[in-house]
Design an enzyme around this catalytic site. Structure first.
Site, short mmCIF file in Angstrom:
data_model
loop_
_atom_site.label_atom_id
_atom_site.label_comp_id
_atom_site.label_asym_id
_atom_site.label_seq_id
_atom_site.Cartn_x
_atom_site.Cartn_y
_atom_site.Cartn_z
N GLN A 1 -2.52 -10.11 14.74
CA GLN A 1 -2.06 -8.75 14.44
C GLN A 1 -2.22 -7.83 15.64
O GLN A 1 -1.33 -7.03 15.96
CB GLN A 1 -2.83 -8.21 13.25
CG GLN A 1 -2.43 -6.80 12.82
CD GLN A 1 -3.30 -6.29 11.66
OE1 GLN A 1 -4.18 -7.00 11.16
NE2 GLN A 1 -3.06 -5.06 11.26
N ASP B 1 2.97 -2.76 1.57
CA ASP B 1 1.53 -2.56 1.64
C ASP B 1 1.23 -1.25 2.36
O ASP B 1 1.70 -1.01 3.48
CB ASP B 1 0.86 -3.72 2.38
CG ASP B 1 -0.64 -3.69 2.24
OD1 ASP B 1 -1.13 -3.52 1.10
OD2 ASP B 1 -1.34 -3.83 3.25
N ASP C 1 -4.82 -9.02 0.72
CA ASP C 1 -3.82 -9.04 1.79
C ASP C 1 -4.46 -9.70 3.02
O ASP C 1 -5.00 -9.03 3.90
CB ASP C 1 -3.37 -7.61 2.11
CG ASP C 1 -2.16 -7.60 3.02
OD1 ASP C 1 -1.26 -8.43 2.84
OD2 ASP C 1 -2.11 -6.75 3.93
N GLU D 1 -8.38 -8.35 2.94
CA GLU D 1 -8.31 -6.92 2.62
C GLU D 1 -8.30 -6.80 1.11
O GLU D 1 -7.38 -7.30 0.44
CB GLU D 1 -7.08 -6.25 3.23
CG GLU D 1 -7.15 -6.18 4.75
CD GLU D 1 -6.03 -5.33 5.35
OE1 GLU D 1 -5.08 -4.97 4.61
OE2 GLU D 1 -6.11 -5.03 6.56
N GLU E 1 -14.43 -4.60 8.97
CA GLU E 1 -15.36 -3.47 8.88
C GLU E 1 -16.79 -3.93 8.63
O GLU E 1 -17.74 -3.38 9.20
CB GLU E 1 -14.91 -2.53 7.76
CG GLU E 1 -13.55 -1.89 8.00
CD GLU E 1 -13.00 -1.26 6.75
OE1 GLU E 1 -13.23 -0.06 6.56
OE2 GLU E 1 -12.35 -1.98 5.95
N GLU F 1 -7.57 -5.01 -2.14
CA GLU F 1 -6.60 -3.98 -2.46
C GLU F 1 -6.28 -3.97 -3.95
O GLU F 1 -6.59 -4.90 -4.68
CB GLU F 1 -5.31 -4.18 -1.66
CG GLU F 1 -5.55 -4.30 -0.16
CD GLU F 1 -4.26 -4.20 0.65
OE1 GLU F 1 -3.22 -3.78 0.08
OE2 GLU F 1 -4.30 -4.56 1.85
N LYS G 1 0.17 -10.95 9.02
CA LYS G 1 0.07 -10.64 7.59
C LYS G 1 0.94 -11.53 6.71
O LYS G 1 0.63 -11.74 5.54
CB LYS G 1 0.51 -9.18 7.36
CG LYS G 1 -0.39 -8.14 8.00
CD LYS G 1 -1.61 -7.89 7.17
CE LYS G 1 -2.33 -6.63 7.62
NZ LYS G 1 -3.50 -6.33 6.77
N THR H 1 -0.33 -13.50 0.79
CA THR H 1 -0.89 -12.36 0.07
C THR H 1 -1.19 -12.86 -1.34
O THR H 1 -0.28 -13.29 -2.05
CB THR H 1 0.09 -11.18 0.01
OG1 THR H 1 0.42 -10.77 1.34
CG2 THR H 1 -0.52 -10.01 -0.74
N ARG I 1 -6.48 -11.06 12.33
CA ARG I 1 -6.67 -9.86 13.16
C ARG I 1 -6.28 -10.09 14.62
O ARG I 1 -5.79 -9.17 15.28
CB ARG I 1 -8.12 -9.41 13.08
CG ARG I 1 -8.58 -9.02 11.69
CD ARG I 1 -7.82 -7.85 11.13
NE ARG I 1 -8.37 -7.43 9.83
CZ ARG I 1 -7.82 -6.50 9.06
NH1 ARG I 1 -6.69 -5.92 9.41
NH2 ARG I 1 -8.38 -6.18 7.90
N HIS J 1 -11.22 3.66 5.60
CA HIS J 1 -10.76 2.45 6.29
C HIS J 1 -10.02 2.80 7.56
O HIS J 1 -10.22 2.15 8.61
CB HIS J 1 -9.85 1.64 5.36
CG HIS J 1 -9.21 0.46 6.03
ND1 HIS J 1 -9.93 -0.62 6.51
CD2 HIS J 1 -7.90 0.20 6.33
CE1 HIS J 1 -9.10 -1.49 7.06
NE2 HIS J 1 -7.87 -1.03 6.96
#
Length: 401
Positions: free
Chosen positions: A231, A117, A224, A190, A349, A192, A244, A248, A228, A124
């Site tokens: 992480q 990834d 993905d 996420e 975000e 993607e 993560k 996925t 948070r 971002h």
């Protein structure tokens, strides 16, 4: 023209013809299929019935044999499907092999060999930096010199529709004296774009940007999922791990590169000029528009064409140290985020790190995901004559751990 009765403005027209794997109720055997309009052509049965030379590649209930066959076979299959669906002489033979799209169950289309990834959206990266380090105004010093990535866990790449269990792990809020263990409180997505490798490469040999289309079969959508809080605590100093690796999600239909000729655009201007192995003479930016829906409500529409690093550059960097490609490798773009607020590709975000809840219908708000929330990511791209190429969607709901 086609002998099929296609819905007007279908995202699965004859200029698309993506590939996937499906089954139907009462018949658990998995088949390779191609969605066209509101139906799926059972390609396994159609190839056998027409005695196509490539029929043996479609019998295993997975795309890997077709992926490994390489560009000449990919072209042959695509041209054959187009001929079958446009020449009336095939109509009676193929009609029994058409299944309503609403009646199929889709599966993970390919056995995933490796998963990488990337982190290739400049907006971002700037947003994440501002959220986590409010005083920071610059990208990491290496960001514009190489495509940053982490090596993920292939075994937890799952098909669209697979529930995502809220992960557990250590988290240490800012200011806390010690970490605690429990379910993630900051579960995120996420949005993607993923690229599926077909033709492998030899260990110790780098793949150039110019050889991208000789190895990569097609494009899919990726969610993905990210915890948070896990992480943030574990990524000191190494990169993502438990935050993560729990899931996925991948969309069911793989759109071949051949369907995206009208979506190709020049990538953003890169300054400084990349090193030689990252330069490319071809336009491989893709004008895709993604849509993120939370519980059916559109919350963001990120534009993929703004990605700083293109897929050929990512592939070249992935292999420049001699790491080999394998059939079924999946590499993803990283979060797709545009410059506007409604173009952000993650809840991190959209809620600005949880400090700015965003609105949902019925007076509800969100910062991160709650149990029972369902996320769906879809995308489309320009096709010939004003048509749109559809990618379907990658969808999953969050269930308690």
């Amino acid at each position: 023209m086609t002998w099929l009765d296609l819905p007007e403005n279908t995202p699965f027209g004859l200029d698309n013809l993506p590939y996937g794997v499906f089954s139907v109720a009462g018949a658990p055997e998995r088949r390779v299929g191609v969605p066209v309009g509101d139906q799926v052509l059972d390609l396994t049965a159609a190839a056998a019935g027409t005695a196509a030379a490539f029929a043996p590649l479609l019998t295993g209930g997975v795309l890997n044999p077709l992926l490994a066959a390489g560009p000449p076979t990919w072209r042959e299959v695509r041209e054959s499907v187009r001929e079958w669906l446009t020449e009336p002489r095939y109509a009676d033979q193929l009609r029994p092999h058409l299944v309503p799209l609403a009646e199929v169950t889709t599966h993970l289309a390919f056995d995933v060999a490796d998963y990488v990834d990337f982190y290739s959206s400049e907006q971002h990266a700037l947003n994440a930096g501002a959220i986590f380090r409010p005083d920071a105004t610059e990208l990491p010093p290496n960001w514009k010199h190489l495509p940053i990535a982490y090596h993920g866990r292939a075994g937890t790449v799952v098909a669209s529709g697979t529930p995502v269990v809220r992960p557990h792990g250590q988290r240490k809020p800012r200011g806390a004296d010690a970490p605690t263990f429990g379910p993630s409180r900051r579960l995120d997505i996420e949005a993607e774009v993923g690229f599926v490798v077909g033709v492998p490469s030899t260990p110790g040999t780098a793949v150039s940007t110019e050889d991208f289309a000789a190895h990569v079969f097609g494009v899919c959508l990726v969610n993905d999922w990210s915890a948070r809080d896990l992480q943030a605590w574990e990524s000191q100093p190494l990169g993502p791990f438990l935050g993560k690796s729990f899931a996925t999600s991948v969309s069911p239909w793989i759109v071949p590169l051949a369907a995206l000729e009208h979506a190709r655009v020049a990538g953003p201007r890169q300054d400084p000029v990349p090193l030689d192995y990252l330069r490319t003479s071809e336009k491989w930016g893709l004008d895709l528009t993604l849509e993120i829906r939370l519980n059916g409500h559109l919350v963001s529409s990120p534009p993929f064409a703004t990605q700083y690093w293109t897929a050929p550059q990512q592939l070249a960097h992935l292999t420049v140290n001699g790491a080999s490609l394998r059939t079924g490798d999946l590499f993803a773009s990283g979060t797709v985020t545009g410059p506007e607020r409604d173009q952000r590709g993650s809840l991190l975000e959209l809620s600005w790190g949880g400090r700015e809840p965003f609105a949902l219908p019925g007076g509800l708000t969100r910062t991160f995901l709650e149990d029972g929330d369902e996320v769906a990511i879809s995308a489309s791209a320009p096709g010939p004559g004003g048509t749109r190429i559809g990618f379907g969607e990658v969808r999953a709901a969050v269930v308690p751990g």
